[in-house]
Design an enzyme around this catalytic site. Structure first.
Site, mmCIF file in Angstrom:
data_model
loop_
_atom_site.group_PDB
_atom_site.id
_atom_site.type_symbol
_atom_site.label_atom_id
_atom_site.label_comp_id
_atom_site.label_asym_id
_atom_site.label_seq_id
_atom_site.Cartn_x
_atom_site.Cartn_y
_atom_site.Cartn_z
ATOM 1 N N TYR A 49 4.679 -5.898 -1.414
ATOM 2 C CA TYR A 49 5.469 -4.878 -0.718
ATOM 3 C C TYR A 49 6.282 -5.543 0.386
ATOM 4 O O TYR A 49 5.845 -6.521 0.998
ATOM 5 C CB TYR A 49 4.566 -3.799 -0.131
ATOM 6 N N GLU A 50 7.474 -4.993 0.663
ATOM 7 C CA GLU A 50 8.397 -5.666 1.573
ATOM 8 C C GLU A 50 7.898 -5.719 3.008
ATOM 9 O O GLU A 50 8.444 -6.469 3.831
ATOM 10 C CB GLU A 50 9.778 -5.026 1.515
ATOM 11 N N SER A 51 6.875 -4.966 3.351
ATOM 12 C CA SER A 51 6.301 -5.054 4.691
ATOM 13 C C SER A 51 5.545 -6.355 4.898
ATOM 14 O O SER A 51 5.137 -6.669 6.023
ATOM 15 C CB SER A 51 5.354 -3.869 4.932
ATOM 16 N N GLY A 52 5.338 -7.126 3.835
ATOM 17 C CA GLY A 52 4.686 -8.425 3.952
ATOM 18 C C GLY A 52 3.359 -8.538 3.237
ATOM 19 O O GLY A 52 2.727 -9.590 3.258
#
Length: 243
Positions: A49-52
């Protein structure tokens, strides 16, 4: 066991991830499909996920990319700049899974604005569409979504046809399948235009054309997707009930 059109779409979207190793997941329908895939056809699938969050294993569907469940269950959590610079833009992720508010015949995506209505926006979708090995798109089929011309190009699919991705310096293959609640569309190898390649059970090509904003072409041999199994439906419904 009876199923809905949405469930049929979600199951087929999950099946499309059967051979993937890593998947950059968008929120909404893509997240449902990816989490279902990890519980059914691809138990070793690494969800990113792009949040890391890398290797997230949420016990329920995350509410957003910032849902704490993603970080708590991940194999690793990295900074957003590292996620994009090192993992995504360097071509280290196999599949990007995206949704769309609008989609055109070359699988370009709009998630920014429709008419005068502002949408959530791009997020990481442009980079996902540009840099993942390939892109899968899941969206409900309607005239509102499948349009002749986008109100805004948020993420490039195949641009205006063959060669555009190379000309623009985009690393990945771009969209390889669009999975809807009516069937599956794939880009024609010669023109890069989306064509109807598979229908869901009980759906006709005429029904699909009626809700597509351009003159949709069909493959020479249009197949029929398999119905969801009881096991797939049980897992999918349990996943939604815990959300």
């Amino acid at each position: 066991m009876q199923w809905t059109a949405d469930e049929l779409m979600e199951v087929n979207a999950a099946r499309a991830l059967a051979g993937a190793r890593t998947c950059f997941v968008g929120i909404g329908l893509p997240s449902t499909a990816a989490n279902l895939a990890r519980r059914t056809v691809n138990r070793h699938l690494v969800l990113i996920y792009e949040s890391g969050a890398i290797g997230a294993k949420p016990g329920r569907l995350p509410l957003s990319i910032g849902d704490g469940e993603l970080a708590e269950t991940a194999d690793a959590v990295v900074s957003v700049p590292e996620m994009f610079n090192y993992w995504l833009q360097a071509g280290r992720i196999d599949v990007g899974f995206l949704g769309a508010a609008q989609l055109d015949r070359f699988a370009n995506i709009n998630t920014t604005v429709v008419g005068k209505t502002r949408l959530p926006g791009a997020g990481g979708a442009p980079e996902i569409a540009a840099s993942c090995g390939e892109v899968l798109i899941v969206v409900r089929h309607s005239l509102r979504a499948f349009v002749a011309e986008l109100d805004f190009v948020t993420s490039v699919g195949h641009g205006s046809g063959p060669g555009d991705r190379t000309r623009l310096g985009l690393r990945g293959r771009g969209p390889t399948a669009v999975i809807t609640d009516l069937g599956v569309l794939r880009p024609d190898p010669a023109t890069a235009e989306l064509v109807l390649t598979a229908l869901h059970p009980g759906v006709t090509a005429e029904q699909v054309r009626a809700v597509t904003g351009w003159e949709l072409k069909t493959a020479d041999a249009v197949t029929t997707t398999a119905e969801p199994t009881e096991a797939e439906l049980r897992v999918l419904r349990a996943l939604k009930e815990t959300s």
